[in-house]
Design a protein around this motif. Structure first.
Motif, PDB file in Angstrom:
ATOM      1  N   VAL A   1       0.835  -1.203   0.000  1.00 61.57           N
ATOM      2  CA  VAL A   1       0.000   0.000   0.000  1.00 61.57           C
ATOM      3  C   VAL A   1       0.868   1.250   0.000  1.00 61.57           C
ATOM      4  O   VAL A   1       0.597   2.218  -0.721  1.00 61.57           O
ATOM      5  CB  VAL A   1      -0.943   0.013   1.224  1.00 61.57           C
ATOM      6  CG1 VAL A   1      -1.650   1.357   1.347  1.00 61.57           C
ATOM      7  CG2 VAL A   1      -1.977  -1.102   1.106  1.00 61.57           C
ATOM      8  N   SER A   2       1.939   1.249   0.790  1.00 66.17           N
ATOM      9  CA  SER A   2       2.816   2.419   0.867  1.00 66.17           C
ATOM     10  C   SER A   2       3.436   2.728  -0.493  1.00 66.17           C
ATOM     11  O   SER A   2       3.512   3.904  -0.902  1.00 66.17           O
ATOM     12  CB  SER A   2       3.920   2.176   1.901  1.00 66.17           C
ATOM     13  OG  SER A   2       3.377   2.041   3.197  1.00 66.17           O
ATOM     14  N   GLU A   3       3.886   1.697  -1.205  1.00 60.56           N
ATOM     15  CA  GLU A   3       4.469   1.911  -2.528  1.00 60.56           C
ATOM     16  C   GLU A   3       3.444   2.470  -3.503  1.00 60.56           C
ATOM     17  O   GLU A   3       3.723   3.407  -4.260  1.00 60.56           O
ATOM     18  CB  GLU A   3       5.036   0.593  -3.061  1.00 60.56           C
ATOM     19  CG  GLU A   3       6.247   0.080  -2.301  1.00 60.56           C
ATOM     20  CD  GLU A   3       6.767  -1.222  -2.872  1.00 60.56           C
ATOM     21  OE1 GLU A   3       6.306  -1.615  -3.974  1.00 60.56           O
ATOM     22  OE2 GLU A   3       7.619  -1.868  -2.230  1.00 60.56           O
TER      23      GLU A   3
ATOM     24  N   VAL B   1      -7.315   2.992  -1.241  1.00 59.75           N
ATOM     25  CA  VAL B   1      -8.013   3.226   0.023  1.00 59.75           C
ATOM     26  C   VAL B   1      -8.688   1.945   0.503  1.00 59.75           C
ATOM     27  O   VAL B   1      -8.677   1.627   1.706  1.00 59.75           O
ATOM     28  CB  VAL B   1      -9.037   4.365  -0.129  1.00 59.75           C
ATOM     29  CG1 VAL B   1      -9.933   4.453   1.115  1.00 59.75           C
ATOM     30  CG2 VAL B   1      -8.323   5.690  -0.346  1.00 59.75           C
ATOM     31  N   SER B   2      -9.254   1.178  -0.435  1.00 63.84           N
ATOM     32  CA  SER B   2      -9.891  -0.079  -0.067  1.00 63.84           C
ATOM     33  C   SER B   2      -8.867  -1.056   0.512  1.00 63.84           C
ATOM     34  O   SER B   2      -9.107  -1.698   1.538  1.00 63.84           O
ATOM     35  CB  SER B   2     -10.569  -0.707  -1.286  1.00 63.84           C
ATOM     36  OG  SER B   2     -11.112  -1.973  -0.966  1.00 63.84           O
ATOM     37  N   LEU B   3      -7.694  -1.149  -0.135  1.00 64.21           N
ATOM     38  CA  LEU B   3      -6.665  -2.059   0.354  1.00 64.21           C
ATOM     39  C   LEU B   3      -6.127  -1.591   1.709  1.00 64.21           C
ATOM     40  O   LEU B   3      -5.890  -2.399   2.611  1.00 64.21           O
ATOM     41  CB  LEU B   3      -5.524  -2.138  -0.666  1.00 64.21           C
ATOM     42  CG  LEU B   3      -4.430  -3.181  -0.391  1.00 64.21           C
ATOM     43  CD1 LEU B   3      -5.023  -4.581  -0.257  1.00 64.21           C
ATOM     44  CD2 LEU B   3      -3.382  -3.155  -1.510  1.00 64.21           C
ATOM     45  N   ALA B   4      -5.973  -0.289   1.856  1.00 62.91           N
ATOM     46  CA  ALA B   4      -5.525   0.252   3.142  1.00 62.91           C
ATOM     47  C   ALA B   4      -6.535  -0.058   4.244  1.00 62.91           C
ATOM     48  O   ALA B   4      -6.155  -0.339   5.391  1.00 62.91           O
ATOM     49  CB  ALA B   4      -5.318   1.762   3.029  1.00 62.91           C
ATOM     50  N   THR B   5      -7.808  -0.030   3.901  1.00 60.51           N
ATOM     51  CA  THR B   5      -8.853  -0.362   4.878  1.00 60.51           C
ATOM     52  C   THR B   5      -8.744  -1.813   5.308  1.00 60.51           C
ATOM     53  O   THR B   5      -8.913  -2.132   6.498  1.00 60.51           O
ATOM     54  CB  THR B   5     -10.248  -0.100   4.279  1.00 60.51           C
ATOM     55  OG1 THR B   5     -10.347   1.279   3.903  1.00 60.51           O
ATOM     56  CG2 THR B   5     -11.343  -0.415   5.287  1.00 60.51           C
ATOM     57  N   ARG B   6      -8.443  -2.700   4.357  1.00 64.60           N
ATOM     58  CA  ARG B   6      -8.268  -4.116   4.699  1.00 64.60           C
ATOM     59  C   ARG B   6      -7.085  -4.292   5.643  1.00 64.60           C
ATOM     60  O   ARG B   6      -7.137  -5.093   6.580  1.00 64.60           O
ATOM     61  CB  ARG B   6      -8.035  -4.946   3.432  1.00 64.60           C
ATOM     62  CG  ARG B   6      -9.157  -4.904   2.424  1.00 64.60           C
ATOM     63  CD  ARG B   6     -10.460  -5.478   2.946  1.00 64.60           C
ATOM     64  NE  ARG B   6     -11.466  -5.576   1.918  1.00 64.60           N
ATOM     65  CZ  ARG B   6     -12.290  -4.606   1.539  1.00 64.60           C
ATOM     66  NH1 ARG B   6     -12.207  -3.416   2.162  1.00 64.60           N
ATOM     67  NH2 ARG B   6     -13.183  -4.786   0.600  1.00 64.60           N
ATOM     68  N   VAL B   7      -6.005  -3.565   5.400  1.00 65.13           N
ATOM     69  CA  VAL B   7      -4.831  -3.652   6.270  1.00 65.13           C
ATOM     70  C   VAL B   7      -5.192  -3.180   7.676  1.00 65.13           C
ATOM     71  O   VAL B   7      -4.838  -3.823   8.672  1.00 65.13           O
ATOM     72  CB  VAL B   7      -3.674  -2.807   5.712  1.00 65.13           C
ATOM     73  CG1 VAL B   7      -2.523  -2.737   6.720  1.00 65.13           C
ATOM     74  CG2 VAL B   7      -3.178  -3.395   4.395  1.00 65.13           C
TER      75      VAL B   7
ATOM     76  N   GLY C   1       1.541   8.127   4.349  1.00 67.07           N
ATOM     77  CA  GLY C   1       2.439   7.583   5.360  1.00 67.07           C
ATOM     78  C   GLY C   1       2.873   6.176   5.011  1.00 67.07           C
ATOM     79  O   GLY C   1       2.603   5.678   3.906  1.00 67.07           O
ATOM     80  N   THR C   2       3.543   5.547   5.932  1.00 63.90           N
ATOM     81  CA  THR C   2       4.031   4.189   5.705  1.00 63.90           C
ATOM     82  C   THR C   2       3.542   3.263   6.810  1.00 63.90           C
ATOM     83  O   THR C   2       3.079   3.720   7.863  1.00 63.90           O
ATOM     84  CB  THR C   2       5.568   4.154   5.676  1.00 63.90           C
ATOM     85  OG1 THR C   2       6.072   4.629   6.941  1.00 63.90           O
ATOM     86  CG2 THR C   2       6.116   5.014   4.556  1.00 63.90           C
TER      87      THR C   2
END
Length: 288
Positions: free
Chosen positions: A99-101, A134-140, A111-112
């Motif tokens: 996600v960070s990349e 954003v969806s993947l970040a939400t899963r994380v 952020g990271t």
């Protein structure tokens, strides 16, 4: 023993609230007998082949019930919980890197790590690419939250399943030791030297192949009494901790009563080991 006596003692002589599987698990007989003949005489089986077919069915059912009962035990729940927590943390951290990349190409202020993903999850995306990030970040963020919830479950359940082990090791380390051993019973049956190096199997196998030194500790290194002791004395600290943890695991498995004196004994032993430091006792440690 008469035929009638044998039939009464046989596993197939079930009561009103019993099944043949119950009798296989819990029943007993005072002496061996010709069980197939007794079962036929009692009307349980039509012949010897029928007897053995029914015996197999009962033993399979008894084994399945024992496995189901064992899997529901508190120590097994801890085993699954700590493995799930570790998996959730590992996957969350791996995905957070991805996600960070990706987010760095869309959001200059992204952020990271997991914290960066939590911040991204609060954004309102603009366009398909941002929606996916954003969806993947939400899963994380959800995975990290699940890991925290699992840690809370372990913190609450470990003192119930293994009160002495949890008190000496801390709930999470206690759960990890139970997981590495495959359960509280296998852990209780291990010598302290084996418990001491649980989690260091790769290093131990390398040593046995002649490719490295013998490991002095495994996962118990995360305990303050090992990690916080100077390197020269960590061998002694590891042995002292492993010895007390082994006793704690055995008490937890075989009796289950809490023994606060174990903590006091471990604390005193560690004070003695740490007093070897030059600034405390004017001498050196035993080395590793």
């Amino acid at each position: 023993m008469t035929s009638n006596d044998a039939a009464a003692a046989g596993w197939f002589a079930v009561g009103d609230e019993e099944t043949p599987a119950d009798r296989v698990r819990d029943g007993s007989a005072n002496a061996p007998a010709d069980w197939p003949a007794a079962a036929v005489d009692a009307g349980f089986a039509t012949d010897e082949d029928d007897y053995y077919a029914k015996l197999r069915e009962a033993t399979v059912a008894a084994t399945r019930a024992a496995v189901d009962e064992r899997e529901r035990a508190d120590d097994r729940q801890l085993l699954h919980a700590v493995r799930a927590m570790d998996d959730a943390e590992r996957v969350a951290n791996e995905l957070a890197e991805r996600v960070s990349e990706w987010a760095g190409t869309l959001f200059p202020d992204a952020g990271t790590g997991v914290d960066g993903c939590r911040a991204l999850a609060e954004r309102d995306p603009d366009g398909p690419a941002e929606e996916r990030v954003v969806s993947l970040a939400t899963r994380v963020a959800d995975l990290a939250a699940e890991a925290d919830e699992l840690a809370g479950f372990i913190e609450s359940r470990a003192p119930v399943a293994a009160p002495n082990l949890a008190a000496l090791a801390g709930p999470v380390l206690a759960a990890r030791l139970i997981s590495l051993a495959g359960g509280l019973e296998p852990l209780a049956k291990k010598p302290s030297g084996t418990l001491q190096v649980l989690g260091a199997e790769d290093a131990l196998f390398a040593h046995l192949r002649g490719h490295g030194s013998s490991p002095k500790h495994g996962i118990i290194y995360t305990h303050e009494y090992v990690r916080g002791t100077r390197p020269e004395d960590r061998g002694s600290a590891s042995r002292a901790l492993a010895g007390k943890l082994t006793i704690a695991a055995r008490i937890d498995h075989y009796s289950g009563d809490y023994r606060p004196e174990l903590e006091a004994e471990l604390d005193e032993r560690m004070r003695t080991i740490r007093a070897r430091a030059p600034d405390a006792a004017g001498g050196g440690g035993d080395g590793e």
